[in-house]
Design an enzyme around this catalytic site. Structure first.
Site, PDB file in Angstrom:
ATOM      1  N   ALA A  39      40.782  12.306  23.619  1.00  0.00           N
ATOM      2  CA  ALA A  39      39.672  13.181  24.017  1.00  0.00           C
ATOM      3  C   ALA A  39      39.110  13.888  22.787  1.00  0.00           C
ATOM      4  CB  ALA A  39      40.142  14.196  25.052  1.00  0.00           C
ATOM      5  N   ASN A  40      38.196  14.833  22.992  1.00  0.00           N
ATOM      6  CA  ASN A  40      37.640  15.628  21.892  1.00  0.00           C
ATOM      7  C   ASN A  40      37.483  17.072  22.353  1.00  0.00           C
ATOM      8  OD1 ASN A  40      34.823  16.052  22.966  1.00  0.00           O
ATOM      9  ND2 ASN A  40      34.887  13.816  22.948  1.00  0.00           N
ATOM     10  N   ARG A  41      37.009  17.946  21.456  1.00  0.00           N
ATOM     11  CA  ARG A  41      37.003  19.388  21.718  1.00  0.00           C
ATOM     12  C   ARG A  41      35.757  19.887  22.439  1.00  0.00           C
ATOM     13  NH1 ARG A  41      41.234  21.430  18.990  1.00  0.00           N
ATOM     14  NH2 ARG A  41      41.926  20.309  17.125  1.00  0.00           N
ATOM     15  N   SER A  42      34.931  19.007  22.987  1.00  0.00           N
ATOM     16  CA  SER A  42      33.737  19.478  23.695  1.00  0.00           C
ATOM     17  C   SER A  42      34.132  20.373  24.876  1.00  0.00           C
ATOM     18  CB  SER A  42      32.936  18.280  24.217  1.00  0.00           C
ATOM     19  OG  SER A  42      31.919  18.733  25.083  1.00  0.00           O
ATOM     20  N   ALA A  62      29.839  14.825  24.826  1.00  0.00           N
ATOM     21  CA  ALA A  62      30.455  14.279  23.622  1.00  0.00           C
ATOM     22  C   ALA A  62      31.221  13.033  24.060  1.00  0.00           C
ATOM     23  CB  ALA A  62      31.385  15.309  22.981  1.00  0.00           C
TER      24      ALA A  62
END
Ligand code: CTP
Ligand code: CA
Length: 226
Positions: free
Chosen positions: A33-36, A99
């Site tokens: 995943a990512n930090r969005s 994102a």
């Protein structure tokens, strides 16, 4: 534009907004995943709905409350996001604020991966579909297709190139280099990049940027009508 100006009416029009990160499975219990945070996308969906639009919000997992007054489609992966966006077309406006993970694990495991004598598994990645580009080239292309560009360097240069490459109308360029602290934060500094050029927007709360974008969208449709 003034922050307290009443929102223009966009009644009768449909917007599809993507928001949040995507989660790309490694196995049934793990993901990439990512930090969005989903703050910007959710705020845009809310501002467009407040201007009277019918809004479909397609979002990856976030901590944001499920917004009222719109059609909310929760998804996890980029492939699911694309399917939900495709199903929601036609629309007058598309805003790609998610994102989206650029890559997913080529073949996610059906069962939980176990430690073993072979050492750590190698993750083989494959590219995800580009949702913004797909919408820009879609037979049911919305009149106004808006993307974001998250950049950490040469922000305007990369954003202008991205606008052309994606085939979208507008790009909101976003400096997400770590020192700005904007990725996942409450504020951002955006630049509106169109075919006509670049308009810098003030550093502001993501909710203010959402209202500013709603005004720009309403202005776009009012000049179309005249
Ligand atoms: N986007 C998308 N689908 C993807 C990747 C990105 O719809 N698979 C959208 C994002 O929602 C955003 C825009 O494309 O509106 C630009 O995303 P960004 O990550 O900045 O651009 P990429 O084309 O993925 O290029 P890169 O990450 O290499 O800079
Ligand atoms: Ca990307």
């Amino acid at each position: 534009f003034h922050q307290h100006q009443p929102l223009p009416s966009l009644v009768g029009k449909h917007a599809i907004v993507t928001s949040g990160p995507t989660h790309e499975p490694i196995d049934p219990v793990r993901y990439i995943a990512n930090r969005s945070s989903g703050k910007q996308g959710h705020a845009i969906a809310a501002a467009l709905a407040a201007a009277g639009m019918r809004v479909t919000l397609v979002s990856g997992p976030t901590q944001e409350p499920v917004p009222a007054g719109m059609d909310f489609k929760p998804i996890e992966s980029a492939q699911q996001m694309l399917a939900a966006v495709d199903a929601a077309l036609p629309a007058d406006v598309f805003v790609g604020a998610a994102a989206v993970a650029d890559w997913r694990v080529a073949s996610a495991a059906d069962q939980k991966l176990k430690k073993g004598a072979d050492g750590p598994p190698a993750l083989v990645l494959t590219e995800n579909p580009d949702i913004l580009r797909t919408v820009s080239q879609h037979p049911k292309r919305p009149a106004l297709v808006i993307g974001f560009a998250a950049e950490t360097e040469k922000v305007l240069e990369h954003a202008a190139a991205k606008r052309v490459r994606k085939g979208c109308d507008w790009i909101l360029a976003n400096d997400v280099s770590p020192e700005t602290g904007t990725f996942g934060g409450t504020h951002s500094r955006l630049f509106l990049v169109t075919a006509a050029g670049v308009t810098p927007w003030p550093h502001s709360a993501k909710t203010d940027a959402a209202r500013r974008l709603t005004h720009a969208v309403a202005e776009y449709f009012s000049t179309m009508r005249d």
